[in-house]
Write a protein that holds these residues in place. Sequence first.
Motif, mmCIF file in Angstrom:
data_model
loop_
_atom_site.group_PDB
_atom_site.id
_atom_site.type_symbol
_atom_site.label_atom_id
_atom_site.label_comp_id
_atom_site.label_asym_id
_atom_site.label_seq_id
_atom_site.Cartn_x
_atom_site.Cartn_y
_atom_site.Cartn_z
ATOM 1 N N ASP A 33 0.821 -1.217 0.000
ATOM 2 C CA ASP A 33 0.000 0.000 0.000
ATOM 3 C C ASP A 33 0.852 1.263 0.000
ATOM 4 O OD1 ASP A 33 -2.671 -1.072 -0.031
ATOM 5 O OD2 ASP A 33 -2.303 -1.797 1.998
ATOM 6 N N TYR A 34 2.057 1.194 0.559
ATOM 7 C CA TYR A 34 2.949 2.352 0.506
ATOM 8 C C TYR A 34 3.266 2.702 -0.946
ATOM 9 C CZ TYR A 34 7.063 5.310 1.017
ATOM 10 O OH TYR A 34 7.949 6.345 0.921
ATOM 11 N N TYR A 35 3.618 1.697 -1.731
ATOM 12 C CA TYR A 35 3.952 1.951 -3.132
ATOM 13 C C TYR A 35 2.717 2.355 -3.935
ATOM 14 C CZ TYR A 35 8.756 0.337 -2.719
ATOM 15 O OH TYR A 35 10.080 0.229 -2.387
ATOM 16 N N LEU A 36 1.573 1.779 -3.627
ATOM 17 C CA LEU A 36 0.351 2.155 -4.349
ATOM 18 C C LEU A 36 -0.047 3.600 -4.035
ATOM 19 C CD1 LEU A 36 -1.889 -1.050 -4.121
ATOM 20 C CD2 LEU A 36 -0.365 -0.319 -5.958
ATOM 21 N N LEU A 37 0.085 4.001 -2.790
ATOM 22 C CA LEU A 37 -0.210 5.390 -2.430
ATOM 23 C C LEU A 37 0.803 6.334 -3.062
ATOM 24 C CD1 LEU A 37 -1.196 4.966 1.326
ATOM 25 C CD2 LEU A 37 -2.682 5.807 -0.508
ATOM 26 N N LEU A 38 2.061 5.924 -3.126
ATOM 27 C CA LEU A 38 3.087 6.741 -3.762
ATOM 28 C C LEU A 38 2.773 6.925 -5.248
ATOM 29 C CD1 LEU A 38 5.751 8.187 -3.087
ATOM 30 C CD2 LEU A 38 6.951 6.105 -3.760
ATOM 31 N N LEU A 98 3.316 6.888 5.288
ATOM 32 C CA LEU A 98 3.434 5.751 6.195
ATOM 33 C C LEU A 98 2.143 5.556 6.997
ATOM 34 C CD1 LEU A 98 7.079 6.278 7.504
ATOM 35 C CD2 LEU A 98 6.282 4.535 5.890
ATOM 36 N N LEU A 99 1.527 6.662 7.410
ATOM 37 C CA LEU A 99 0.273 6.574 8.146
ATOM 38 C C LEU A 99 -0.835 5.988 7.270
ATOM 39 C CD1 LEU A 99 -1.480 7.148 10.606
ATOM 40 C CD2 LEU A 99 -1.779 9.496 9.779
ATOM 41 N N GLY A 100 -0.931 6.481 6.030
ATOM 42 C CA GLY A 100 -1.927 5.945 5.113
ATOM 43 C C GLY A 100 -1.688 4.477 4.824
ATOM 44 N N SER A 101 -0.431 4.074 4.692
ATOM 45 C CA SER A 101 -0.101 2.678 4.441
ATOM 46 C C SER A 101 -0.484 1.798 5.625
ATOM 47 C CB SER A 101 1.398 2.535 4.160
ATOM 48 O OG SER A 101 1.781 3.347 3.072
ATOM 49 N N ALA A 102 -0.282 2.316 6.837
ATOM 50 C CA ALA A 102 -0.641 1.548 8.033
ATOM 51 C C ALA A 102 -2.150 1.331 8.102
ATOM 52 C CB ALA A 102 -0.149 2.283 9.282
ATOM 53 N N SER A 119 -6.750 -2.447 7.233
ATOM 54 C CA SER A 119 -8.027 -2.755 6.573
ATOM 55 C C SER A 119 -8.031 -4.163 5.979
ATOM 56 C CB SER A 119 -8.312 -1.737 5.469
ATOM 57 O OG SER A 119 -7.443 -1.917 4.364
ATOM 58 N N SER A 120 -6.831 -4.729 5.748
ATOM 59 C CA SER A 120 -6.780 -6.089 5.206
ATOM 60 C C SER A 120 -7.304 -7.112 6.201
ATOM 61 C CB SER A 120 -5.338 -6.435 4.805
ATOM 62 O OG SER A 120 -4.489 -6.478 5.938
ATOM 63 N N LEU A 121 -7.469 -6.731 7.480
ATOM 64 C CA LEU A 121 -8.019 -7.641 8.488
ATOM 65 C C LEU A 121 -9.493 -7.945 8.228
ATOM 66 C CD1 LEU A 121 -6.340 -6.228 11.731
ATOM 67 C CD2 LEU A 121 -5.711 -8.276 10.436
ATOM 68 N N MET A 122 -10.116 -7.225 7.286
ATOM 69 C CA MET A 122 -11.485 -7.576 6.874
ATOM 70 C C MET A 122 -11.552 -9.019 6.383
ATOM 71 S SD MET A 122 -12.895 -4.235 4.793
ATOM 72 C CE MET A 122 -14.354 -5.147 4.291
ATOM 73 N N LEU A 123 -10.425 -9.521 5.960
ATOM 74 C CA LEU A 123 -10.350 -10.901 5.496
ATOM 75 C C LEU A 123 -10.761 -11.879 6.598
ATOM 76 C CD1 LEU A 123 -9.249 -12.670 3.054
ATOM 77 C CD2 LEU A 123 -7.148 -12.831 4.375
ATOM 78 N N LEU A 124 -10.504 -11.516 7.859
ATOM 79 C CA LEU A 124 -10.760 -12.405 8.987
ATOM 80 C C LEU A 124 -12.124 -12.181 9.617
ATOM 81 C CD1 LEU A 124 -7.253 -12.030 10.692
ATOM 82 C CD2 LEU A 124 -7.947 -13.653 8.926
ATOM 83 N N ALA A 125 -12.864 -11.152 9.182
ATOM 84 C CA ALA A 125 -14.176 -10.858 9.742
ATOM 85 C C ALA A 125 -15.229 -11.806 9.184
ATOM 86 C CB ALA A 125 -14.558 -9.409 9.427
ATOM 87 N N PRO A 126 -16.358 -11.956 9.885
ATOM 88 C CA PRO A 126 -17.445 -12.791 9.351
ATOM 89 C C PRO A 126 -17.911 -12.249 8.003
ATOM 90 C CG PRO A 126 -17.830 -12.251 11.653
ATOM 91 C CD PRO A 126 -16.678 -11.407 11.206
ATOM 92 N N PRO A 127 -18.331 -13.119 7.094
ATOM 93 C CA PRO A 127 -18.789 -12.664 5.774
ATOM 94 C C PRO A 127 -19.921 -11.647 5.885
ATOM 95 C CG PRO A 127 -18.504 -15.043 5.801
ATOM 96 C CD PRO A 127 -18.358 -14.583 7.229
ATOM 97 N N MET A 128 -19.820 -10.563 5.127
ATOM 98 C CA MET A 128 -20.829 -9.506 5.118
ATOM 99 C C MET A 128 -21.524 -9.463 3.766
ATOM 100 S SD MET A 128 -18.831 -6.430 7.142
ATOM 101 C CE MET A 128 -17.281 -6.675 6.294
ATOM 102 N N HIS A 129 -22.641 -8.733 3.715
ATOM 103 C CA HIS A 129 -23.353 -8.549 2.450
ATOM 104 C C HIS A 129 -22.426 -7.819 1.472
ATOM 105 C CE1 HIS A 129 -26.277 -6.999 -0.468
ATOM 106 N NE2 HIS A 129 -27.067 -7.993 -0.047
ATOM 107 N N PRO A 130 -22.406 -8.223 0.198
ATOM 108 C CA PRO A 130 -21.494 -7.598 -0.776
ATOM 109 C C PRO A 130 -21.605 -6.077 -0.844
ATOM 110 C CG PRO A 130 -22.463 -9.562 -1.713
ATOM 111 C CD PRO A 130 -23.140 -9.349 -0.389
ATOM 112 N N ALA A 131 -22.832 -5.546 -0.764
ATOM 113 C CA ALA A 131 -23.001 -4.092 -0.839
ATOM 114 C C ALA A 131 -22.333 -3.408 0.354
ATOM 115 C CB ALA A 131 -24.484 -3.735 -0.891
ATOM 116 N N ILE A 168 -12.795 3.006 3.474
ATOM 117 C CA ILE A 168 -11.404 2.765 3.876
ATOM 118 C C ILE A 168 -10.451 3.414 2.892
ATOM 119 C CG2 ILE A 168 -9.637 0.974 4.074
ATOM 120 C CD1 ILE A 168 -11.778 -0.840 5.278
ATOM 121 N N CYS A 169 -10.771 3.307 1.601
ATOM 122 C CA CYS A 169 -9.919 3.902 0.567
ATOM 123 C C CYS A 169 -9.840 5.413 0.743
ATOM 124 C CB CYS A 169 -10.481 3.548 -0.803
ATOM 125 S SG CYS A 169 -9.357 3.896 -2.164
#
Length: 287
Positions: A18-23, A39-43, A48-60, A69-70
């Motif tokens: 995300d650091y390189y993508l923001l750059l 660095l703050l934006g990258s952190a 936000s990638s921890l959404m991967l571990l959350a219970p499945p949510m509605h796509p919308a 988050i973006c």
Amino acid sequence: MKTVIYVDVLLGINFIIDYYLLLAAKHLSGASGGNIRLLLGSALAALSSLMLLAPPMHPAISVLIKLLICVCCVRAAFRYTGWRTLAKATCWFFLLNFLLAGVVFFAMYTFSASGIHQNNFAVYFNVSPWMLLFSVLSVYLVLEVFSLLFRPPHTETALEFGFRLGDTLIRAHALYDTGFSVKDALTGYPCVLISLPAMKKQLPEKLAATLEEYFKSGTLGEGLHLVPCTTAQGRGLLPANVCQDVLLYKGEKEQRLGAVTVLFTDKPLAEGTYEALAGPAVAGALV
């Protein structure tokens, strides 16, 4: 077969990516911000990638959360200079994530890598960290080459100028920018733009206080008038003062100018590198 996800790897790799993508989004959108903000934006993006571990949510709901988050990551990474720049940087950051995903898929098929885990529009690629880093650096390299080849002509030269406001002699480190062409419609004089935060200590106390009051409450003090101009924030009005005695310096060259309108902004110029900005109408003959 369940995929084993290592949270430290998930956060660490996403932080670098995300650091390189923001750059890259910074270069493509023209946004401004220092390394600490990046660095703050990258952190935030990595967290936000921890959404991967959350219970499945509605796509919308997942899409809405990803968009929010973006926006938050871009807002943290770059200084706010108007909603247009914020929207542009957000769109680029969003699109670059999709581009990176395509590069990762290409790398996986090319190198016969396998293993993907998806949840809430967050994706975990079970590939080596080096492959992910190679993918994101490839995207950044392509964007840098594209920016280098198709960047519009732009000339920047460092200058110094001195001018008198009342009994005070002021010297400033200025940027000569061919794209700066503001003219005072009231007097017809060419303009020089000065950053109030950078020059406050050199300005007469009364003038500095009057300018601060304008930027705080919009009250225009004595001796100032407003000049319309277009900036990164859109069209607006900047307080101005006419100066009759201006000297420009470049190395050993010196040029005495006629009357010049001095504009003031409450924003830093060129990320705080310069104290003033001058265009061809003011400094063209010297440059």
